[in-house]
Write an enzyme that holds these catalytic residues in place. Sequence first.
Site, PDB file in Angstrom:
ATOM      1  CD  GLU A   1       1.829  -6.446   7.604  1.00 23.35           C
ATOM      2  OE1 GLU A   1       1.209  -5.380   7.786  1.00 23.35           O
ATOM      3  OE2 GLU A   1       3.035  -6.464   7.259  1.00 23.35           O
TER       4      GLU A   1
ATOM      5  CG  HIS B   1      12.837  -8.126  12.797  1.00 26.60           C
ATOM      6  ND1 HIS B   1      12.899  -6.882  13.381  1.00 26.60           N
ATOM      7  CD2 HIS B   1      12.452  -7.920  11.507  1.00 26.60           C
ATOM      8  CE1 HIS B   1      12.592  -5.966  12.479  1.00 26.60           C
ATOM      9  NE2 HIS B   1      12.316  -6.566  11.342  1.00 26.60           N
TER      10      HIS B   1
END
Lengths: 440, 371
Positions: B105, B175
């Site tokens: 990322e 999530h």
Amino acid sequence: MLSLNVRQLSRICSVIPWHAAASSQAHYVTSENDDFRLRQFTEKYLHGRKAVFTEKLEFSCPNELPTIPIYRVTDTKGRIMDSTQDPHLDKETSLRMYHLMVLMNNTDKILYDSQRQGRISFYMTNFGEEACHLGCAASLKEDDLIYAQYRELGVLLWRGFTIEDIVSQCYGNSNDLGKGKQMPVHYGSADLNFVTISSPLATQVPQAVGSAYAFKRANNGRVVICFLGDGSASEGDTHAAFNASSTLKCPIIFFVRNNGYAISTPTSEQYGGDGVAGRGLAYGIRTVRVDGNDVLACYNAVKEARKIASENKPCLIEAMTYRVSHHSTSDDSTAYRSSEEVETWNTVENPLTRFREYLKQNGWWNEAEEVTLAKEYRKRVMKTFLAGEKVKMLHPLELFNDVYKEMPMHIRSQKEQLSQHLKEYGHNYPLDRYEKTPRN
Amino acid sequence: MALRQSLLVCTELQKAVFQNCARFLSHFKYYPSKSDPALVNANLGEVRNMNLCQAVNNAMDIAMDKDSTACILGEDVAFGGVFRCTVGLLDKYGKDRVFNTPLCEQGIAGFSIGLATAGATAIAEIQFGDYIFPAFDQIVNEAAKYRYRSGNMFNCGKLTIRAASGAVGHGGLYHSQSPEGYFAHASGLKIVYPRGPIQAKGLLLSCIRDDNPCIFLEPKILYRLSAEEVPVADYTVPLSKAESVRKGKDLTMVGWGTQVHVLLEAADLAQKELGVECEVIDLQTILPWDADTVADSVCKTGRLIVSHEAPLTQGFGAEIVSTIQERCFLNLEAPITRICGWDTPFPHVYEPFYLPTKWRILEAIKKLSHF
């Protein structure tokens, strides 16, 4: 698609037993199996590098492998070791490189001392690493984009950054291209294709890769060079960048200045492998290690790297040098290393001395010129420095500009608050050092 | 034939499982919106039924079509993305414009900043908002400060980072998060959180074309669950502009993303059960946020509830509360109340009890009405 359905069915409805799907592959024999896997491993997993099996259990041992050699063109005395490696720089280019090394040296001395006197807040010198800067800069094209760390002043000087630009930035006065927002030595210049330096280490490395990718798409023939130190190479961002440059095939040169220290941390506490160059190959990057105190070696390496990079193959150069200076004005390096070591690098192994010897051998330089040049530069830097000190800083309300392209309401309101506050309380602030009216 | 039959059985079975198992029931009812009157006036013509995923895909399609420098990058975006938001774009625009990055990322963010600095439009995807934190340094120290620190010589204004965010029913700790609060402290960024397909398309196009780095958080539970008539044409919804989605005179409620729908349902309940008329505002842009629209509403109603999925302490709600308290002090008739996620990590099996549900909001409306 069908096989997926079969799997789904067998799991959810138990219509077809799971092993039925697998049993169709049972006719495989070992040799066929090897072929399939070797082909897969070679092509899919190792991108064409030949995969082999071995029946001998053996861990690859880093200490038994040879280290990547250090490429050099001249010895300590500035003598060309192998004439085929002589880049045959002309006199003008060579002297310009040398002049800028001397200029950088004198700038560093004066600005370092001025920080000690409290006239600027911070400074970082470039002593010992001059050859890396000029060797690199001279072999790049003018529109190649540079991302730097903070100890690359020589590259900027080669591009045309002036003593005024340096002094203005360090004072943060109204002539500073960066408008006085950042600490000293955080230079940048859009005109010179030198991306503004920021303090967080290694953040520039993946950014440089992204810019290189944009150049590749634009097909504009430009390459990107990114400087970093041996310490920065430990950051996650460097890993991110090396890896992405390789998978996305970007026209970039990574130039690592391995100067032995990250502040007080010696390289023995920074990494356990064959320096930073040792990692390049693992990422699939063409790699070379050079003598960072040999300006001609740096020149040749970057010139070749530029050629390779322009074919969208990233390159890594690790320049072995030594940080003769303290890390910064906030650091006293005698606390963690011997003065003898520093002294040797500063005298016998000094990159300026080495290049000077080379120039002398060509009959392009003598000691008398040396004295005159240093004196001349000292005078010019001092004069510019004293002039820069008198230039006011931008109006305080400048602090609100350029957060966004346009100024949002909440920042506009805060700007108004400060403006009002200064009307009543301004006498408590150092307003006389700032311009009286905002420029915009 | 047998295969086909069993396939049908399977599909039925799956349907039954999903419909009857409370775990898969969403915690809200979706309130489709109509095209903004301003957009209709622009005579955008044809509409198509799209869910949020399709609307995001459509926005990127338009952006890529009109700007040849634009690139889409991230983990698994090439085959269409794990949420299918980039489906078809590689085929249409080529693999040099829609490409996978290594799984990293901080690399995605740094690389995209570099693209933008070189003048290209970067549309980066972080697979889940929960995984944006490795890129925090690049976003906060670099992207947000690029223009400022260089005296406007360099900028990464052409950068947009998309990330799937918010609760999804069973996402657990990693999530489900809504990370907007962390980034709202970084001046220089714009943060946007749409509530449905129409807004998502218009706001995403605004982000991509805005001259500042933007973070676009997509409520992933709405990817398929939402559907409404979205104009097919190219249109934008302005940033830093809240939208009043339900008019009312008694109490103002502010939220963003999925939570707007929870607020709308709570408003309907309050109307029916308490006779209280709630005004509901979708903030849409978290930074820089539209304080004027909220303040105007609160000056009228005298009461405010702020609600978000992210935890209470230091959530963006705190910023709204303090600003409105300062601006509407004389109009407030009750303490401003925040109904948010609890100050815990986002739990798996306890999700129904973690979220700021319509019942918790109804309870707050009741208390505030009688204050």
